[in-house]
Design a protein around this motif. Sequence first.
Motif, mmCIF file in Angstrom:
data_model
loop_
_atom_site.group_PDB
_atom_site.id
_atom_site.type_symbol
_atom_site.label_atom_id
_atom_site.label_comp_id
_atom_site.label_asym_id
_atom_site.label_seq_id
_atom_site.Cartn_x
_atom_site.Cartn_y
_atom_site.Cartn_z
ATOM 1 N N TRP A 189 9.779 29.872 74.281
ATOM 2 C CA TRP A 189 10.960 30.705 74.456
ATOM 3 C C TRP A 189 10.917 31.917 73.536
ATOM 4 O O TRP A 189 11.273 33.026 73.934
ATOM 5 C CB TRP A 189 12.232 29.890 74.195
ATOM 6 N N ARG A 190 10.469 31.716 72.296
ATOM 7 C CA ARG A 190 10.356 32.834 71.362
ATOM 8 C C ARG A 190 9.333 33.847 71.897
ATOM 9 O O ARG A 190 9.540 35.058 71.835
ATOM 10 C CB ARG A 190 9.929 32.311 69.991
ATOM 11 N N GLY A 191 8.224 33.352 72.459
ATOM 12 C CA GLY A 191 7.213 34.240 73.016
ATOM 13 C C GLY A 191 7.711 34.984 74.236
ATOM 14 O O GLY A 191 7.425 36.183 74.405
ATOM 15 N N LEU A 192 8.476 34.302 75.086
ATOM 16 C CA LEU A 192 9.010 34.934 76.297
ATOM 17 C C LEU A 192 9.977 36.056 75.934
ATOM 18 O O LEU A 192 9.869 37.183 76.446
ATOM 19 C CB LEU A 192 9.704 33.886 77.164
ATOM 20 N N VAL A 193 10.917 35.752 75.041
ATOM 21 C CA VAL A 193 11.921 36.757 74.665
ATOM 22 C C VAL A 193 11.280 37.862 73.824
ATOM 23 O O VAL A 193 11.525 39.058 74.040
ATOM 24 C CB VAL A 193 13.086 36.099 73.909
ATOM 25 N N GLY A 211 8.085 38.736 73.739
ATOM 26 C CA GLY A 211 7.180 39.527 74.576
ATOM 27 C C GLY A 211 7.937 40.503 75.458
ATOM 28 O O GLY A 211 7.495 41.641 75.670
ATOM 29 N N THR A 212 9.090 40.068 75.972
ATOM 30 C CA THR A 212 9.942 40.964 76.766
ATOM 31 C C THR A 212 10.426 42.134 75.915
ATOM 32 O O THR A 212 10.423 43.286 76.358
ATOM 33 C CB THR A 212 11.142 40.195 77.328
ATOM 34 N N ALA A 213 10.838 41.820 74.690
ATOM 35 C CA ALA A 213 11.284 42.879 73.778
ATOM 36 C C ALA A 213 10.159 43.872 73.523
ATOM 37 O O ALA A 213 10.366 45.103 73.538
ATOM 38 C CB ALA A 213 11.749 42.267 72.458
ATOM 39 N N MET A 214 8.946 43.360 73.303
ATOM 40 C CA MET A 214 7.809 44.225 73.055
ATOM 41 C C MET A 214 7.550 45.132 74.257
ATOM 42 O O MET A 214 7.333 46.338 74.116
ATOM 43 C CB MET A 214 6.566 43.363 72.753
ATOM 44 N N GLY A 215 7.569 44.549 75.460
ATOM 45 C CA GLY A 215 7.331 45.335 76.664
ATOM 46 C C GLY A 215 8.377 46.419 76.865
ATOM 47 O O GLY A 215 8.050 47.558 77.218
ATOM 48 N N LEU A 216 9.646 46.086 76.639
ATOM 49 C CA LEU A 216 10.718 47.076 76.785
ATOM 50 C C LEU A 216 10.569 48.199 75.757
ATOM 51 O O LEU A 216 10.744 49.383 76.076
ATOM 52 C CB LEU A 216 12.077 46.402 76.635
ATOM 53 N N ASN A 217 10.248 47.823 74.521
ATOM 54 C CA ASN A 217 10.080 48.835 73.478
ATOM 55 C C ASN A 217 8.891 49.750 73.770
ATOM 56 O O ASN A 217 8.947 50.959 73.537
ATOM 57 C CB ASN A 217 9.921 48.171 72.116
ATOM 58 N N ALA A 239 17.918 47.821 75.432
ATOM 59 C CA ALA A 239 17.641 46.466 75.928
ATOM 60 C C ALA A 239 16.530 45.816 75.114
ATOM 61 O O ALA A 239 16.571 44.614 74.823
ATOM 62 C CB ALA A 239 17.253 46.525 77.406
ATOM 63 N N GLY A 240 15.527 46.614 74.716
ATOM 64 C CA GLY A 240 14.462 46.086 73.868
ATOM 65 C C GLY A 240 14.981 45.646 72.517
ATOM 66 O O GLY A 240 14.565 44.607 71.985
ATOM 67 N N ALA A 241 15.907 46.407 71.954
ATOM 68 C CA ALA A 241 16.502 46.028 70.665
ATOM 69 C C ALA A 241 17.293 44.731 70.795
ATOM 70 O O ALA A 241 17.251 43.869 69.916
ATOM 71 C CB ALA A 241 17.405 47.152 70.158
ATOM 72 N N ALA A 242 18.023 44.589 71.912
ATOM 73 C CA ALA A 242 18.795 43.358 72.141
ATOM 74 C C ALA A 242 17.860 42.153 72.285
ATOM 75 O O ALA A 242 18.117 41.076 71.730
ATOM 76 C CB ALA A 242 19.664 43.512 73.382
ATOM 77 N N ALA A 243 16.756 42.332 73.024
ATOM 78 C CA ALA A 243 15.801 41.243 73.197
ATOM 79 C C ALA A 243 15.125 40.900 71.871
ATOM 80 O O ALA A 243 14.890 39.715 71.559
ATOM 81 C CB ALA A 243 14.753 41.617 74.250
ATOM 82 N N ALA A 244 14.823 41.917 71.061
ATOM 83 C CA ALA A 244 14.220 41.671 69.751
ATOM 84 C C ALA A 244 15.176 40.894 68.847
ATOM 85 O O ALA A 244 14.764 40.002 68.091
ATOM 86 C CB ALA A 244 13.832 42.997 69.099
ATOM 87 N N ALA A 245 16.461 41.235 68.927
ATOM 88 C CA ALA A 245 17.459 40.504 68.133
ATOM 89 C C ALA A 245 17.551 39.053 68.582
ATOM 90 O O ALA A 245 17.637 38.138 67.754
ATOM 91 C CB ALA A 245 18.823 41.191 68.267
ATOM 92 N N LEU A 246 17.521 38.832 69.892
ATOM 93 C CA LEU A 246 17.568 37.463 70.401
ATOM 94 C C LEU A 246 16.321 36.693 69.975
ATOM 95 O O LEU A 246 16.400 35.498 69.645
ATOM 96 C CB LEU A 246 17.690 37.489 71.927
#
Length: 308
Positions: A73-77, A79-85, A164-171
Motif C-alpha cells: 500500500w505504501r508503494g502504491l500510494v 508510487g502514485t505520488a511520484m508519478g503525479l509529481n 494531487a501529488g502532494a496529497a498522495a505524498a502526504a498519504l
Amino acid sequence: MNPARAIGLKLISVTLFVVMSALIKAAAEHGVPPGETVFFRSLFALPVILVWLGATGQLGAGLRTGDPMGHLWRGLVGGTAMGLNFAALGILPLPEATAIGFAAPLLVVIFAAMFLGEKVRLFRLSAVALGLVGVVVVLSPRLSAFGGDRMDAAESLGAIVALAGAAAAALAQVFVRKLVQTERTSAIVFWFSVTSTVLSLFTIPLGWVVPSVWDATMLVAAGLLGGVAQICLTSAYRFAEAGLVAPFDYASMLLALVIGYFVFAEAPTPVVLIGAGLIIAAGVFIIWRERQLGLERGRARKGVTPQG
C-alpha cells in the motif's frame, strides 16, 4: 549526536533531490511519460540502496518484512505520488512545482489526525491554515487560467496534478508512520523501491517511449541520485533530532529557483514567491512546535520543569 553532520547530510540530500527533479523535468519535456520515469527512478535507486544496506550490515533486515501488505500500500500510494509529481514537473516551472509540493507536510498533519487519531491542537491547525492559504495563492493564477489558451489550460492542469501529488505524498507518509511501528527504516526504503518499480510497469499500456541516449542517461542518473539522496536523508536523522534537520528541506526552494532560472530560463512570479513564503513559514512553525512538544515530553518523563 552530531548536528553539523546531520545538517550536512540533509543539505546534500536536498541538493540531490532538486538535481534529480531537474533531470526528470528535462526528460519529461522530451516526451518521456511519468510512469516510465517512475520505473527508471525506482529501478536504478535499488543498486545504491543494496550497496548501502550491505555496507552497513543491514542487508538481511532490509530484505525481511513482517508486513508485506503495508509495504504494498505504501508503494502504491507513494508510487502514485511520484508519478503525479513527475507529471507536474513536465508541465510547470520547477520553482512552482516545488512550492506546491511543500503542501505535503501540511496535509500530513490533517491525514494523521483523520487516519491515525493523532491530536492536532490550535497552534498546528493555525499553521496548516496559513500554509493552505499559501497553496491557494500559488494556485490562484493557474486556476483563473482555465478556459484560456491551450498552454494556460495545460499549466492549470499541471498545478492540479502537483497538488494531487502532494496529497498522495502526504498519504504515503501516513502509511510510513504506521510501518515504522513494526518495520525497520532499511526495509521501508528497500521495499518502496521494489514495489514502485513493479507497479510502474502497469503504466506501459499508457504509452512508454524508447528514450534517446541522452534521455536514458538523465533517467538513470536521476535514479542513482535519488538512491543516494534517500540514503543521505535517512542517515541525517541518525545524527540529530528531526526538529533540527527538517527545516533544511526548504533549502530546496532556493535551489529550485537557481536551477529553474539558469537551466530552464524560468523566472518565478511574485505570486509564487509570496505563496511559497507562506507555505514555508507554516511548515517551519509546525516543525518548531513539534520540537517544543518533544522537549516538553522529555522534561515530563524526567520530572523536570521548563526552568530546570
